[in-house]
Design a protein around this motif. Structure first.
Motif, PDB file in Angstrom:
ATOM      1  N   UNK A  45       0.834  -1.207   0.000  1.00 21.56           N
ATOM      2  CA  UNK A  45       0.000   0.000   0.000  1.00 21.56           C
ATOM      3  C   UNK A  45       0.864   1.251   0.000  1.00 21.56           C
ATOM      4  N   UNK A  46       1.930   1.240   0.775  1.00 17.22           N
ATOM      5  CA  UNK A  46       2.820   2.402   0.843  1.00 17.22           C
ATOM      6  C   UNK A  46       3.559   2.572  -0.479  1.00 17.22           C
ATOM      7  N   UNK A  47       4.039   1.476  -1.047  1.00 23.21           N
ATOM      8  CA  UNK A  47       4.745   1.538  -2.339  1.00 23.21           C
ATOM      9  C   UNK A  47       3.863   2.154  -3.414  1.00 23.21           C
ATOM     10  N   UNK A  48       2.574   1.843  -3.365  1.00 16.07           N
ATOM     11  CA  UNK A  48       1.636   2.321  -4.376  1.00 16.07           C
ATOM     12  C   UNK A  48       1.405   3.832  -4.276  1.00 16.07           C
ATOM     13  N   UNK A  49       1.405   4.378  -3.048  1.00 15.57           N
ATOM     14  CA  UNK A  49       1.121   5.794  -2.875  1.00 15.57           C
ATOM     15  C   UNK A  49       1.858   6.356  -1.654  1.00 15.57           C
ATOM     16  N   UNK A  50       3.194   6.518  -1.741  1.00 18.94           N
ATOM     17  CA  UNK A  50       3.953   6.976  -0.576  1.00 18.94           C
ATOM     18  C   UNK A  50       3.558   8.369  -0.091  1.00 18.94           C
ATOM     19  N   UNK A  51       3.152   9.256  -0.998  1.00 19.60           N
ATOM     20  CA  UNK A  51       2.765  10.610  -0.600  1.00 19.60           C
ATOM     21  C   UNK A  51       1.573  10.626   0.337  1.00 19.60           C
ATOM     22  N   UNK A  52       0.619   9.761   0.078  1.00 21.34           N
ATOM     23  CA  UNK A  52      -0.581   9.652   0.920  1.00 21.34           C
ATOM     24  C   UNK A  52      -0.194   9.271   2.350  1.00 21.34           C
ATOM     25  N   UNK A  53       0.689   8.278   2.465  1.00 30.29           N
ATOM     26  CA  UNK A  53       1.053   7.786   3.790  1.00 30.29           C
ATOM     27  C   UNK A  53       2.033   8.717   4.497  1.00 30.29           C
ATOM     28  N   UNK A  54       2.821   9.457   3.739  1.00 23.70           N
ATOM     29  CA  UNK A  54       3.670  10.488   4.332  1.00 23.70           C
ATOM     30  C   UNK A  54       2.782  11.548   4.979  1.00 23.70           C
ATOM     31  N   UNK A  55       1.737  11.978   4.271  1.00 17.81           N
ATOM     32  CA  UNK A  55       0.819  12.986   4.805  1.00 17.81           C
ATOM     33  C   UNK A  55       0.124  12.490   6.075  1.00 17.81           C
ATOM     34  N   UNK A  56      -0.275  11.213   6.086  1.00 15.31           N
ATOM     35  CA  UNK A  56      -0.918  10.658   7.277  1.00 15.31           C
ATOM     36  C   UNK A  56       0.036  10.646   8.474  1.00 15.31           C
ATOM     37  N   UNK A  57       1.291  10.281   8.234  1.00 12.93           N
ATOM     38  CA  UNK A  57       2.271  10.289   9.323  1.00 12.93           C
ATOM     39  C   UNK A  57       2.497  11.704   9.840  1.00 12.93           C
ATOM     40  N   UNK A  58       2.606  12.659   8.930  1.00 13.57           N
ATOM     41  CA  UNK A  58       2.837  14.051   9.348  1.00 13.57           C
ATOM     42  C   UNK A  58       1.680  14.574  10.195  1.00 13.57           C
ATOM     43  N   UNK A  59       0.453  14.185   9.854  1.00 16.17           N
ATOM     44  CA  UNK A  59      -0.704  14.585  10.667  1.00 16.17           C
ATOM     45  C   UNK A  59      -0.587  14.063  12.087  1.00 16.17           C
ATOM     46  N   UNK A  60       0.091  12.919  12.243  1.00 12.79           N
ATOM     47  CA  UNK A  60       0.288  12.325  13.565  1.00 12.79           C
ATOM     48  C   UNK A  60       1.561  12.853  14.228  1.00 12.79           C
ATOM     49  N   UNK A  61       2.256  13.791  13.563  1.00 15.93           N
ATOM     50  CA  UNK A  61       3.468  14.374  14.123  1.00 15.93           C
ATOM     51  C   UNK A  61       4.693  13.498  13.976  1.00 15.93           C
ATOM     52  N   UNK A  62       4.646  12.553  13.017  1.00 19.51           N
ATOM     53  CA  UNK A  62       5.761  11.635  12.811  1.00 19.51           C
ATOM     54  C   UNK A  62       6.276  11.745  11.380  1.00 19.51           C
ATOM     55  N   UNK A  63       7.493  11.266  11.188  1.00 19.74           N
ATOM     56  CA  UNK A  63       8.088  11.243   9.850  1.00 19.74           C
ATOM     57  C   UNK A  63       8.914   9.968   9.700  1.00 19.74           C
ATOM     58  N   UNK A  64       8.851   9.327   8.517  1.00 22.91           N
ATOM     59  CA  UNK A  64       9.696   8.150   8.315  1.00 22.91           C
ATOM     60  C   UNK A  64      11.161   8.557   8.170  1.00 22.91           C
ATOM     61  N   UNK A  65      12.019   7.571   8.226  1.00 22.68           N
ATOM     62  CA  UNK A  65      13.463   7.806   8.140  1.00 22.68           C
ATOM     63  C   UNK A  65      13.865   8.153   6.702  1.00 22.68           C
ATOM     64  N   UNK A  66      14.550   9.284   6.485  1.00 25.30           N
ATOM     65  CA  UNK A  66      14.988   9.598   5.125  1.00 25.30           C
ATOM     66  C   UNK A  66      16.073   8.629   4.663  1.00 25.30           C
ATOM     67  N   UNK A  67      16.033   8.279   3.397  1.00 29.07           N
ATOM     68  CA  UNK A  67      17.046   7.398   2.822  1.00 29.07           C
ATOM     69  C   UNK A  67      18.265   8.215   2.417  1.00 29.07           C
ATOM     70  N   UNK A  68      19.468   7.626   2.489  1.00 28.12           N
ATOM     71  CA  UNK A  68      20.658   8.354   2.047  1.00 28.12           C
ATOM     72  C   UNK A  68      20.603   8.580   0.535  1.00 28.12           C
ATOM     73  N   UNK A  69      20.956   9.765   0.123  1.00 27.54           N
ATOM     74  CA  UNK A  69      20.917  10.122  -1.288  1.00 27.54           C
ATOM     75  C   UNK A  69      22.332  10.143  -1.867  1.00 27.54           C
ATOM     76  N   UNK A  70      22.459   9.742  -3.108  1.00 28.42           N
ATOM     77  CA  UNK A  70      23.731   9.734  -3.822  1.00 28.42           C
ATOM     78  C   UNK A  70      24.161  11.176  -4.111  1.00 28.42           C
ATOM     79  N   UNK A  71      25.393  11.492  -3.794  1.00 33.61           N
ATOM     80  CA  UNK A  71      25.881  12.856  -4.019  1.00 33.61           C
ATOM     81  C   UNK A  71      26.125  13.150  -5.500  1.00 33.61           C
ATOM     82  N   UNK A  72      26.185  12.112  -6.338  1.00 28.67           N
ATOM     83  CA  UNK A  72      26.417  12.317  -7.772  1.00 28.67           C
ATOM     84  C   UNK A  72      25.127  12.522  -8.542  1.00 28.67           C
TER      85      UNK A  72
END
Length: 92
Positions: A45-72
């Motif tokens: 469900x999250x894979x299908x619509x990550x933005x939806x579930x990000x918004x739900x977490x933010x409403x609860x005052x939480x945030x998932x762990x950011x993934x490391x991004x490639x500097x290149x």
């Protein structure tokens, strides 16, 4: 006039799908974040619509762990879109 202060988001503690306590063995990487789950069945469900579930977490005052991004290339490190080889080899 006082500036509006943004709420501080805390690390994710509960599964955004079922609401249970997260188990760090179960997670899905989507939208540049690692969403922890209460069990293995919540990931699609999250894979299908990550933005939806990000918004739900933010409403609860939480945030998932950011993934490391490639500097290149700016993609998630180790993902198929990442140019990981450029970080480990002299390509010039």
């Amino acid at each position: 006039m006082a500036k509006k202060q943004l709420p501080l988001l805390k690390p994710q503690t509960h599964c955004v799908i079922k609401g249970g306590k997260i188990d760090r063995k179960h997670f899905v990487d989507a939208g540049g974040y690692r969403f922890y789950l209460c069990g293995p069945g919540c990931g699609p469900k999250i894979k299908k619509n990550p933005g939806k579930y990000m918004a739900l977490l933010k409403k609860k005052g939480q945030i998932p762990e950011p993934l490391p991004m490639c500097s290149w290339c700016g993609q998630t490190k180790g993902s198929p879109e990442c140019c990981t080889q450029k970080e480990t080899k002299n390509w010039w």
